[in-house]
Design an enzyme around this catalytic site. Structure first.
Site, PDB file in Angstrom:
ATOM      1  N   GLY A  69       6.585  43.391  -9.041  1.00  0.00           N
ATOM      2  CA  GLY A  69       6.076  43.248  -7.684  1.00  0.00           C
ATOM      3  C   GLY A  69       4.594  42.969  -7.554  1.00  0.00           C
ATOM      4  NE  ARG A  76      26.173  33.617  -5.961  1.00  0.00           N
ATOM      5  CZ  ARG A  76      25.097  33.744  -6.741  1.00  0.00           C
ATOM      6  NH1 ARG A  76      23.928  33.979  -6.208  1.00  0.00           N
ATOM      7  NH2 ARG A  76      25.194  33.639  -8.042  1.00  0.00           N
ATOM      8  CG  LEU A  94      18.760  34.320  -1.431  1.00  0.00           C
ATOM      9  CD1 LEU A  94      17.472  34.413  -0.627  1.00  0.00           C
ATOM     10  CD2 LEU A  94      19.627  35.557  -1.205  1.00  0.00           C
ATOM     11  CG  ASN A 148      10.721  31.573  -4.714  1.00  0.00           C
ATOM     12  OD1 ASN A 148      10.543  32.770  -4.982  1.00  0.00           O
ATOM     13  ND2 ASN A 148      11.059  30.691  -5.645  1.00  0.00           N
ATOM     14  CG  HIS A 178       8.964  28.103  -9.516  1.00  0.00           C
ATOM     15  ND1 HIS A 178      10.050  28.731 -10.090  1.00  0.00           N
ATOM     16  CD2 HIS A 178       8.629  27.087 -10.337  1.00  0.00           C
ATOM     17  CE1 HIS A 178      10.351  28.107 -11.219  1.00  0.00           C
ATOM     18  NE2 HIS A 178       9.519  27.100 -11.390  1.00  0.00           N
ATOM     19  CG  ASP A 220      16.259  23.450  -0.812  1.00  0.00           C
ATOM     20  OD1 ASP A 220      16.424  24.107  -1.869  1.00  0.00           O
ATOM     21  OD2 ASP A 220      15.917  22.250  -0.810  1.00  0.00           O
ATOM     22  N   GLY A 259      19.048  24.721  -3.092  1.00  0.00           N
ATOM     23  CA  GLY A 259      18.905  24.395  -4.509  1.00  0.00           C
ATOM     24  C   GLY A 259      18.070  25.451  -5.230  1.00  0.00           C
ATOM     25  CD  GLU A 290       3.341  33.511  -9.918  1.00  0.00           C
ATOM     26  OE1 GLU A 290       3.975  34.389  -9.316  1.00  0.00           O
ATOM     27  OE2 GLU A 290       3.601  33.180 -11.089  1.00  0.00           O
TER      28      GLU A 290
HETATM   29  C1  GRF Z   1       6.325  35.697 -11.020  1.00  0.00           C
HETATM   30  O1  GRF Z   1       5.888  34.776 -11.976  1.00  0.00           O
HETATM   31  C2  GRF Z   1       7.028  34.959  -9.914  1.00  0.00           C
HETATM   32  O2  GRF Z   1       6.560  33.674  -9.748  1.00  0.00           O
HETATM   33  C3  GRF Z   1       8.429  34.912 -10.424  1.00  0.00           C
HETATM   34  O3  GRF Z   1       8.619  36.201 -10.962  1.00  0.00           O
HETATM   35  C4  GRF Z   1       7.408  36.600 -11.593  1.00  0.00           C
HETATM   36  C5  GRF Z   1       7.184  38.081 -11.383  1.00  0.00           C
HETATM   37  O4  GRF Z   1       6.549  38.344 -10.208  1.00  0.00           O
HETATM   38  N1  GRF Z   1       9.322  34.431  -9.417  1.00  0.00           N
HETATM   39  P1  GRF Z   1       6.121  39.763  -9.621  1.00  0.00           P
HETATM   40  O5  GRF Z   1       5.016  40.353 -10.460  1.00  0.00           O
HETATM   41  O6  GRF Z   1       7.343  40.684  -9.652  1.00  0.00           O
HETATM   42  O7  GRF Z   1       5.656  39.461  -8.254  1.00  0.00           O
END
Ligand code: GRF
Length: 216
Positions: A14, A66, A92, A106, A108, A140, A142, A173
């Protein structure tokens, strides 16, 4: 305008959740984090929510179809304006996404559309990329294909391991996500086809350069 109500979905440590909580602690920030949901029990992200006084809930995906998992998620989220995926390791379906059209975000760890899926840093190293980075995007149906909101780049340095590169990517990030959440919360994002348009204010840009060394 009242602050946007935001839920954050997590599966792990997190650190991105923390970046969003820290941003939202500023009374001028246009969004409040009102709920944290984890699909994995015991993760440190839940502790971060508790420390910030944000209610959290665990909804396990294991052993459930799901649809049932997503129905539980939807019920737990209730009335929120924006959903932020922050290290949330589930895809999702349109059923969930349809409840929040163009309102699921999100982060990434790669410069999309390169290296979607898992292990962005590892893929960049394996490919011999000289720049890596992160992308904040709308979600989205994908895998990491939704409209891009902003990107941040960092260099790939000689001697990088997956861990050192991933850590460098994380620093961008943490800058990107609050910036993009602000745009969303202020209603400055429009989606046209597969592209997002952002109404930028003076001094803002949709890219950032992370640090990590300068060229020789
Ligand atoms: C991060 O690199 C994020 O981009 C990916 O998961 C990793 C862990 O993130 N989706 P966090 O420390 O749990 O926020």
């Amino acid at each position: 305008m009242p602050p946007a109500r935001v839920a954050v979905l997590v599966s792990g440590g997190g650190t991105n959740l923390q970046a969003l909580l820290d941003a939202a602690a500023d009374p001028w920030f246009p969004a409040d984090i009102v709920k944290v949901v984890s699909n994995i029990p015991g993760v440190f992200a839940l502790e971060r929510a508790a420390r910030a006084g944000v209610p959290s809930v665990v909804i396990e995906h294991k052993g459930k179809p799901r649809e049932a998992f997503e129905q539980e998620l939807l019920a737990a989220l209730g009335e929120v304006d924006i959903v932020c995926l922050a290290g949330f390791m589930r895809v999702l379906t349109p059923t969930f996404l349809g409840a929040f059209p163009h309102r699921v975000m999100n982060i990434h760890p790669a410069l999309l559309p390169a290296f979607p899926g898992t292990h962005g840093a590892r893929q960049a190293l394996e490919y011999g990329a000289t720049q890596a980075g992160a992308t904040c995007h709308l979600v989205d149906a994908g895998v990491d294909t939704g409209p891009i909101l902003a990107q941040g780049s960092v260099p790939v340095l000689a001697g990088d391991t997956e861990a050192t590169l991933a850590a460098r990517i994380l620093t961008v990030e943490h800058r990107l996500y609050p910036m993009c959440l602000r745009w969303m919360a202020e209603g400055r994002v429009r989606v046209e086809g597969r592209r997002a348009q952002v109404e930028l204010h003076q001094g803002e840009a949709r890219w950032i350069l992370g640090t990590g060394g300068s060229p020789p």
